[in-house]
Design a protein around this motif. Structure first.
Motif, mmCIF file in Angstrom:
data_model
loop_
_atom_site.group_PDB
_atom_site.id
_atom_site.type_symbol
_atom_site.label_atom_id
_atom_site.label_comp_id
_atom_site.label_asym_id
_atom_site.label_seq_id
_atom_site.Cartn_x
_atom_site.Cartn_y
_atom_site.Cartn_z
ATOM 1 N N THR A 31 -33.079 -6.597 22.324
ATOM 2 C CA THR A 31 -31.692 -6.568 22.803
ATOM 3 C C THR A 31 -31.183 -5.139 22.862
ATOM 4 O O THR A 31 -30.522 -4.728 23.833
ATOM 5 N N GLY A 32 -31.495 -4.337 21.808
ATOM 6 C CA GLY A 32 -31.102 -2.925 21.826
ATOM 7 C C GLY A 32 -31.767 -2.161 22.953
ATOM 8 O O GLY A 32 -31.135 -1.285 23.574
ATOM 9 N N ALA A 88 -26.526 -6.297 13.467
ATOM 10 C CA ALA A 88 -25.619 -5.569 14.359
ATOM 11 C C ALA A 88 -25.946 -4.073 14.363
ATOM 12 O O ALA A 88 -25.924 -3.413 15.425
ATOM 13 N N ALA A 89 -26.251 -3.503 13.201
ATOM 14 C CA ALA A 89 -26.590 -2.081 13.123
ATOM 15 C C ALA A 89 -27.869 -1.773 13.886
ATOM 16 O O ALA A 89 -27.967 -0.755 14.595
ATOM 17 N N THR A 90 -28.868 -2.634 13.773
ATOM 18 C CA THR A 90 -30.128 -2.433 14.491
ATOM 19 C C THR A 90 -29.905 -2.435 15.993
ATOM 20 O O THR A 90 -30.412 -1.569 16.728
ATOM 21 N N VAL A 91 -29.146 -3.428 16.486
ATOM 22 C CA VAL A 91 -28.893 -3.530 17.929
ATOM 23 C C VAL A 91 -28.085 -2.338 18.417
ATOM 24 O O VAL A 91 -28.382 -1.733 19.465
ATOM 25 N N ALA A 92 -27.042 -1.952 17.649
ATOM 26 C CA ALA A 92 -26.189 -0.840 18.084
ATOM 27 C C ALA A 92 -26.960 0.478 18.117
ATOM 28 O O ALA A 92 -26.850 1.263 19.083
ATOM 29 N N LEU A 93 -27.738 0.785 17.079
ATOM 30 C CA LEU A 93 -28.519 2.026 17.049
ATOM 31 C C LEU A 93 -29.573 2.044 18.141
ATOM 32 O O LEU A 93 -29.811 3.082 18.777
ATOM 33 N N ALA A 94 -30.233 0.894 18.382
ATOM 34 C CA ALA A 94 -31.234 0.833 19.456
ATOM 35 C C ALA A 94 -30.575 1.024 20.814
ATOM 36 O O ALA A 94 -31.169 1.606 21.729
ATOM 37 N N ALA A 95 -29.331 0.535 20.972
ATOM 38 C CA ALA A 95 -28.628 0.693 22.253
ATOM 39 C C ALA A 95 -28.274 2.151 22.510
ATOM 40 O O ALA A 95 -28.304 2.620 23.658
ATOM 41 N N VAL A 96 -27.940 2.904 21.466
ATOM 42 C CA VAL A 96 -27.529 4.294 21.640
ATOM 43 C C VAL A 96 -28.738 5.218 21.742
ATOM 44 O O VAL A 96 -28.821 6.071 22.645
ATOM 45 N N TYR A 97 -29.687 5.090 20.801
ATOM 46 C CA TYR A 97 -30.800 6.045 20.727
ATOM 47 C C TYR A 97 -32.119 5.513 21.279
ATOM 48 O O TYR A 97 -33.077 6.284 21.420
ATOM 49 N N GLY A 98 -32.214 4.211 21.531
ATOM 50 C CA GLY A 98 -33.467 3.620 21.965
ATOM 51 C C GLY A 98 -34.191 2.962 20.807
ATOM 52 O O GLY A 98 -34.093 3.427 19.655
ATOM 53 N N PRO A 99 -34.934 1.883 21.051
ATOM 54 C CA PRO A 99 -35.562 1.127 19.957
ATOM 55 C C PRO A 99 -36.673 1.870 19.233
ATOM 56 O O PRO A 99 -37.038 1.503 18.110
ATOM 57 N N SER A 100 -37.225 2.914 19.855
ATOM 58 C CA SER A 100 -38.334 3.632 19.217
ATOM 59 C C SER A 100 -37.936 5.012 18.722
ATOM 60 O O SER A 100 -38.800 5.818 18.367
ATOM 61 N N ALA A 101 -36.625 5.253 18.687
ATOM 62 C CA ALA A 101 -36.164 6.588 18.294
ATOM 63 C C ALA A 101 -36.332 6.813 16.812
ATOM 64 O O ALA A 101 -35.909 5.993 15.979
ATOM 65 N N GLY A 102 -36.966 7.942 16.446
ATOM 66 C CA GLY A 102 -37.081 8.338 15.049
ATOM 67 C C GLY A 102 -37.718 7.263 14.185
ATOM 68 O O GLY A 102 -38.751 6.676 14.534
ATOM 69 N N ASP A 103 -37.101 7.047 13.015
ATOM 70 C CA ASP A 103 -37.611 6.058 12.058
ATOM 71 C C ASP A 103 -36.914 4.705 12.185
ATOM 72 O O ASP A 103 -36.982 3.876 11.272
ATOM 73 N N LEU A 104 -36.213 4.468 13.320
ATOM 74 C CA LEU A 104 -35.478 3.205 13.486
ATOM 75 C C LEU A 104 -36.388 1.978 13.365
ATOM 76 O O LEU A 104 -36.034 1.021 12.662
#
Length: 606
Positions: A31-32, A88-104
């Motif tokens: 979803t992110g 919600a935090a996982t989806v929001a961070l993936a939406a802003v930075y991408g699902p593979s960004a950094g240590d997400l």
């Protein structure tokens, strides 16, 4: 290739509950990723959604628990309060930075694991896994229990245990499963008395197997009274207890004779008090009582009972009054072209309660037998409690036991007593109460209750009985008439020549209502008729009410006016159309609806 793929997809679906944490983690990242690719500015949406979820969880927990019973446990609500913000935090961070960004991905996987452990370890999850294993290995269990070839085709967990549908091999019958209950308890490693088998209507070679792991009837069930302001009617089913699965034991007493049987200390008096309390809550009922223990059992209900007999002489008079009442009602229905009595607040269903029927005299038993055979249609019904309803106890040649429409069987000491109370063949069909280990536990046989389901009656204390009797007291009850006699200086015993004996408390009240009073006055009128004032006095109703019925009666030919202002019955009537014969009356003002089917004539004709 396709077979392997199908097996893999099938496993993903079969173990969807166990794999749910992985699905959540993967779904949040996907979803992110979609939001990051197409709508990165939508990242506040999951945050707001999580806030709404937390708000509902905090301020409307009851609303959630009604829809998801699992949330009734505080541990589950605490878990949900942490899970929603994490997703919600996982989806929001993936939406802003991408699902593979950094240590997400790493941090989101660790968060998923943290919430997955309680999900896997929760009690119902462990129970579901255990039930699945039982289902997979049921062939061996059935073999050990003597039901070789049987297999469990479905299973589900419940509040108090689990249930599964079992299909036996052809040639085996539901009766074989009933006989194998002790062996099934042993093969399943369960406690004695925990296995239930219920018949499946569409296949004699199948049955429903239920295992009660936690007995919901281990502790008494507190009485749940109806509020005094709530209108209750005997035309609606009433609740007298709780089944093992938590469902209410709801029984219809409308035009039904009731038999309660059980050994000493089985809770017979408690169940009787619960039923009397439910009847007392209904405003369209009248209750007479016969208690040959000198009134010891029924005296607390004197605020509700309109008549109480405490010896055989007064019991015979009371039952004779019941026979007279049903004959008057039958004649009245015949004149109106109806076949059944529909209770209303001023034309109630009459219950004649008899405690320890076997102590009645032969004459009393014959009168009760007459009421049992003829009273159902006119709503004059018996409520009988006895220990062993044998042919001798119920009266030689009596058809009374066969007329009982609703039967409660509490604990009995001898297995044949089950068939005596519930009917021939019930014991072989699995209706066995010899192993009941607490008062108030019963099996009930009635319309719509063809399978044995264990119930337990509400625990109604002496204080509850007193409060219920006072709350729903009747203006013409035994207590009220005794108080009036004391005030007016009447006889202490209340005996006026009509009560049937020196130990009868009260006199037979009129229970048939103003409609029958009007008809009786017109029927007994002299050839020149009676004036409207006399009809008002007989019915206790106003002039307008009387004239309305008189005009309707004259229209259908049952009432005539020999001279101006005087009326009498013609003792003939116009034959109604066949469709009208089974219909009931329209309710009077202030009375609750009787049944969905109504009588077009209703209160407007004689």
């Amino acid at each position: 290739m396709f077979w392997v793929l199908g097996m893999g997809l099938g496993s993903f679906y079969r173990y969807r509950s166990e794999l749910a944490p992985a699905y959540w983690w993967l779904g949040a990242l996907l979803t992110g990723a979609w939001l990051h690719a197409s709508h990165p500015g939508w990242w506040p949406v999951p945050v707001v959604a999580a806030g709404v979820a937390l708000g509902v969880l905090a301020w409307r927990p009851g609303w959630l628990m009604r829809r998801w019973p699992l949330l009734a446990r505080w541990r589950v609500r605490l878990w949900a309060a942490g899970f929603a913000p994490a997703v919600a935090a996982t989806v929001a961070l993936a939406a802003v930075y991408g699902p593979s960004a950094g240590d997400l991905p790493t941090y989101s996987a660790l968060a998923g694991l943290v919430f997955a452990v309680p999900w896997w370890w929760r009690e119902d999850r462990r129970r579901l896994t255990r039930v699945r294993l039982i289902r997979e290995r049921f062939a061996d269990t059935a073999e050990q229990a003597g039901l070789g070839g049987a297999r469990m085709v479905s299973a589900q967990i419940g509040k108090w245990g689990w249930s599964g549908r079992v299909k036996m091999r052809r040639g085996q019958h539901y009766a074989d499963a009933v006989s194998a209950v002790p062996a099934l308890e042993s093969a399943l490693g369960s406690r004695v008395g925990s296995v239930r088998v219920e018949q499946v209507a569409d296949d004699a070679a199948e049955f429903l197997l239920r295992l009660v792991e936690t007995d919901p009837h281990a502790a008494p069930i507190p009485w749940e009274p109806r509020t005094a302001t709530a209108k209750a009617s005997i035309t609606d089913p009433v609740t007298v207890g709780i089944f093992e699965d938590g469902a209410p034991v709801t029984v219809s007493f409308l035009r039904r004779h009731v038999l309660i049987g059980g050994a000493t200390d089985s809770g017979k008096s408690g169940l009787l008090n619960v039923i009397l309390a439910r009847i007392a809550e209904c405003g369209d009922t009248a209750v007479w009582g016969i208690d040959l223990k000198k009134g010891m059992e029924l005296a607390p209900w004197s605020n509700v009972l309109q008549r109480l007999a405490t010896d055989n002489e007064s019991a015979e008079a009371l039952l004779q009054a019941g026979v007279d009442e049903l004959e008057k009602r039958a004649e009245f229905l015949t004149m109106r072209g109806r076949r059944e009595w529909y209770p209303k607040f001023d034309e109630p269903q009459l219950f004649i309660m008899i405690d320890e029927y076997a102590e009645l005299s032969r004459k009393g038993q014959k009168l009760a037998d007459s009421i049992a055979r003829r009273g159902r249609a006119v709503a004059v019904c018996l409520l009988i409690a006895t220990q062993r309803p044998t042919q001798k106890a119920m009266g030689e040649g009596s058809a009374l036991r066969g007329q009982m429409n609703v039967r409660f069987c509490l604990r009995v000491n001898e297995a044949p007593d089950v068939d005596l109370i519930l009917g021939a063949g019930k014991l072989r069909a699995g209706w066995d109460t010899t192993g009941f280990d607490g008062p108030g536990k019963f099996l009930v046989s009635a319309a719509g209750m063809e399978t044995p389901r264990r119930g337990r009656a509400y625990l109604i204390t002496d204080a509850d009985v007193t409060e219920t009797a006072i709350t729903h007291s009747r203006h013409d009850s035994v207590t009220m008439r005794q108080a009036a006699e004391i005030i007016t200086g009447g006889a202490d015993s209340g005996f006026d020549g009509r009560s049937g004996g020196p130990e009868a408390i009260g006199t037979p009240p009129g229970v048939s209502g103003p409609e029958m009073a009007l008809w009786s006055a017109l029927r007994d009128a002299p050839p020149e008729g009676v004036p409207v004032g006399s009809l008002q006095a007989a019915t206790g109703r106003g002039r307008r009410w009387v004239y309305k019925r008189l005009e309707t009666g004259r229209a259908d030919g049952t009432v005539t006016s020999p001279s101006y202002g005087r009326w009498r019955a013609t003792m003939t009537r116009q034959q109604p159309a066949p469709a009208e014969l089974d219909t009931g009356p329209v309710d009077q003002e202030g009375a609750p609806p009787a049944e969905p089917t109504q009588d077009p004539a209703g209160d407007h004709g004689l």
